[in-house]
Design a protein around this motif. Structure first.
Motif, PDB file in Angstrom:
ATOM      1  N   ASN A  85      15.302  47.556  46.385  1.00 21.58           N
ATOM      2  CA  ASN A  85      15.838  48.539  46.669  1.00 21.58           C
ATOM      3  C   ASN A  85      17.177  48.144  47.651  1.00 21.58           C
ATOM      4  O   ASN A  85      18.331  48.845  47.197  1.00 21.58           O
ATOM      5  CB  ASN A  85      14.912  49.681  47.576  1.00 21.58           C
ATOM      6  CG  ASN A  85      14.019  50.365  46.479  1.00 21.58           C
ATOM      7  OD1 ASN A  85      14.296  50.428  45.396  1.00 21.58           O
ATOM      8  ND2 ASN A  85      13.039  50.737  47.309  1.00 21.58           N
ATOM      9  N   LEU A  86      17.136  47.452  48.589  1.00 23.79           N
ATOM     10  CA  LEU A  86      18.337  46.796  49.018  1.00 23.79           C
ATOM     11  C   LEU A  86      19.342  46.170  48.229  1.00 23.79           C
ATOM     12  O   LEU A  86      20.668  46.296  48.356  1.00 23.79           O
ATOM     13  CB  LEU A  86      17.958  46.019  50.356  1.00 23.79           C
ATOM     14  CG  LEU A  86      17.231  46.743  51.422  1.00 23.79           C
ATOM     15  CD1 LEU A  86      16.910  45.732  52.669  1.00 23.79           C
ATOM     16  CD2 LEU A  86      18.036  47.968  51.931  1.00 23.79           C
ATOM     17  N   MET A  87      18.825  45.059  47.464  1.00 21.20           N
ATOM     18  CA  MET A  87      19.709  44.582  46.575  1.00 21.20           C
ATOM     19  C   MET A  87      20.390  45.282  45.822  1.00 21.20           C
ATOM     20  O   MET A  87      21.612  45.181  45.285  1.00 21.20           O
ATOM     21  CB  MET A  87      18.741  43.416  45.656  1.00 21.20           C
ATOM     22  CG  MET A  87      17.890  42.522  46.654  1.00 21.20           C
ATOM     23  SD  MET A  87      18.978  41.639  47.742  1.00 21.20           S
ATOM     24  CE  MET A  87      19.814  40.664  46.822  1.00 21.20           C
ATOM     25  N   GLU A 119      22.393  39.741  66.768  1.00 16.73           N
ATOM     26  CA  GLU A 119      21.856  41.027  67.024  1.00 16.73           C
ATOM     27  C   GLU A 119      20.618  40.961  66.478  1.00 16.73           C
ATOM     28  O   GLU A 119      19.505  41.494  67.164  1.00 16.73           O
ATOM     29  CB  GLU A 119      22.875  41.963  66.725  1.00 16.73           C
ATOM     30  CG  GLU A 119      23.988  42.234  67.317  1.00 16.73           C
ATOM     31  CD  GLU A 119      24.715  43.080  66.997  1.00 16.73           C
ATOM     32  OE1 GLU A 119      24.556  43.822  65.882  1.00 16.73           O
ATOM     33  OE2 GLU A 119      26.071  43.306  67.487  1.00 16.73           O
ATOM     34  N   GLU A 120      20.194  40.955  65.319  1.00 16.75           N
ATOM     35  CA  GLU A 120      19.205  41.005  64.400  1.00 16.75           C
ATOM     36  C   GLU A 120      18.039  39.886  64.896  1.00 16.75           C
ATOM     37  O   GLU A 120      16.879  40.419  64.974  1.00 16.75           O
ATOM     38  CB  GLU A 120      19.235  41.008  63.164  1.00 16.75           C
ATOM     39  CG  GLU A 120      20.047  42.341  62.420  1.00 16.75           C
ATOM     40  CD  GLU A 120      19.543  43.623  62.782  1.00 16.75           C
ATOM     41  OE1 GLU A 120      18.251  43.850  62.801  1.00 16.75           O
ATOM     42  OE2 GLU A 120      20.282  44.598  63.152  1.00 16.75           O
ATOM     43  N   ASP A 166      25.915  47.169  56.311  1.00 20.60           N
ATOM     44  CA  ASP A 166      24.666  47.909  56.628  1.00 20.60           C
ATOM     45  C   ASP A 166      23.518  47.471  56.001  1.00 20.60           C
ATOM     46  O   ASP A 166      22.430  47.425  56.493  1.00 20.60           O
ATOM     47  CB  ASP A 166      24.800  49.324  56.741  1.00 20.60           C
ATOM     48  CG  ASP A 166      25.847  50.015  57.926  1.00 20.60           C
ATOM     49  OD1 ASP A 166      26.170  49.126  59.136  1.00 20.60           O
ATOM     50  OD2 ASP A 166      26.470  50.974  57.884  1.00 20.60           O
ATOM     51  N   VAL A 167      23.725  47.558  54.612  1.00 18.20           N
ATOM     52  CA  VAL A 167      22.519  47.060  53.761  1.00 18.20           C
ATOM     53  C   VAL A 167      22.214  45.571  53.973  1.00 18.20           C
ATOM     54  O   VAL A 167      21.040  45.304  54.286  1.00 18.20           O
ATOM     55  CB  VAL A 167      22.967  47.236  52.242  1.00 18.20           C
ATOM     56  CG1 VAL A 167      21.962  46.717  51.274  1.00 18.20           C
ATOM     57  CG2 VAL A 167      23.182  48.810  51.957  1.00 18.20           C
ATOM     58  N   LEU A 168      23.224  44.743  54.302  1.00 16.20           N
ATOM     59  CA  LEU A 168      23.118  43.439  54.688  1.00 16.20           C
ATOM     60  C   LEU A 168      22.229  43.366  55.772  1.00 16.20           C
ATOM     61  O   LEU A 168      21.322  42.443  56.048  1.00 16.20           O
ATOM     62  CB  LEU A 168      24.424  42.473  54.641  1.00 16.20           C
ATOM     63  CG  LEU A 168      23.996  41.045  55.104  1.00 16.20           C
ATOM     64  CD1 LEU A 168      23.452  40.309  54.214  1.00 16.20           C
ATOM     65  CD2 LEU A 168      25.602  40.422  55.349  1.00 16.20           C
ATOM     66  N   ARG A 169      22.577  44.112  56.777  1.00 16.81           N
ATOM     67  CA  ARG A 169      21.945  44.024  58.073  1.00 16.81           C
ATOM     68  C   ARG A 169      20.337  44.348  57.938  1.00 16.81           C
ATOM     69  O   ARG A 169      19.479  43.871  58.256  1.00 16.81           O
ATOM     70  CB  ARG A 169      22.369  44.928  59.078  1.00 16.81           C
ATOM     71  CG  ARG A 169      21.730  45.044  60.553  1.00 16.81           C
ATOM     72  CD  ARG A 169      22.459  46.162  61.528  1.00 16.81           C
ATOM     73  NE  ARG A 169      23.820  45.688  61.806  1.00 16.81           N
ATOM     74  CZ  ARG A 169      24.149  44.782  62.838  1.00 16.81           C
ATOM     75  NH1 ARG A 169      23.154  44.335  63.416  1.00 16.81           N
ATOM     76  NH2 ARG A 169      25.509  44.510  63.031  1.00 16.81           N
TER      77      ARG A 169
END
Length: 145
Positions: free
Chosen positions: A95-97, A40-41, A121-124
């Motif tokens: 921030n995501l990590m 998807e991504e 969702d964060v992984l995405r």
């Protein structure tokens, strides 16, 4: 220009056949979910690169003259963890990590025991930002090899 070829090359092997032989049903489902997330991504179909499931390609050329092609994002089912290849690395995503959950990292590798341990969702978002960084550095995806 270096003529040394990467050890990891795309193959004609079936991604589905690779997934079908994963014994652990939770790991098999995690891998199927990663295939769908990365499909998807990236907008690309999965391709087996040896025992790594990769999406998209880019052509790199180092100052040394070595050059080649590699996947833009991918993952491998390893004995102790899922290894997720985030080619842009992790320094640009603090921030995501911090929000991701339980993991370990290498240079471009994110090691996760199971998807339940992280916020998918964060992984995405991490995958999306990495793909965006790769497109900025190497240009848009040009299709498959």
């Amino acid at each position: 220009m270096s003529t040394t070829q990467n050890k990891t090359q795309p193959t004609e092997a079936s991604v589905q056949a690779h997934l079908d032989v994963i014994d652990d049903p939770v790991r098999r489902e995690d891998c199927a979910n990663l295939v769908e997330l990365m499909r998807e991504e990236s907008g690309c179909e999965p391709v087996m690169w040896s025992n790594i499931i990769g999406f998209g390609t880019y052509h790199y050329r180092y100052d040394s003259g070595r050059e080649g092609d590699f996947m833009r994002v991918g993952f491998a089912n390893r004995k102790t963890a899922l290894t997720i290849y985030i080619m842009s690395g992790f320094d640009a995503h603090p921030n995501l990590m911090n929000k991701l959950g339980k993991y370990k990292t290498g240079k471009s590798c994110l090691y996760v025991k199971q998807l339940e341990d992280i916020d998918v969702d964060v992984l995405r978002r991490l995958v999306r930002q990495s793909l965006d960084a790769m497109a900025e550095k190497y240009g848009p995806e040009q299709g498959t090899i």
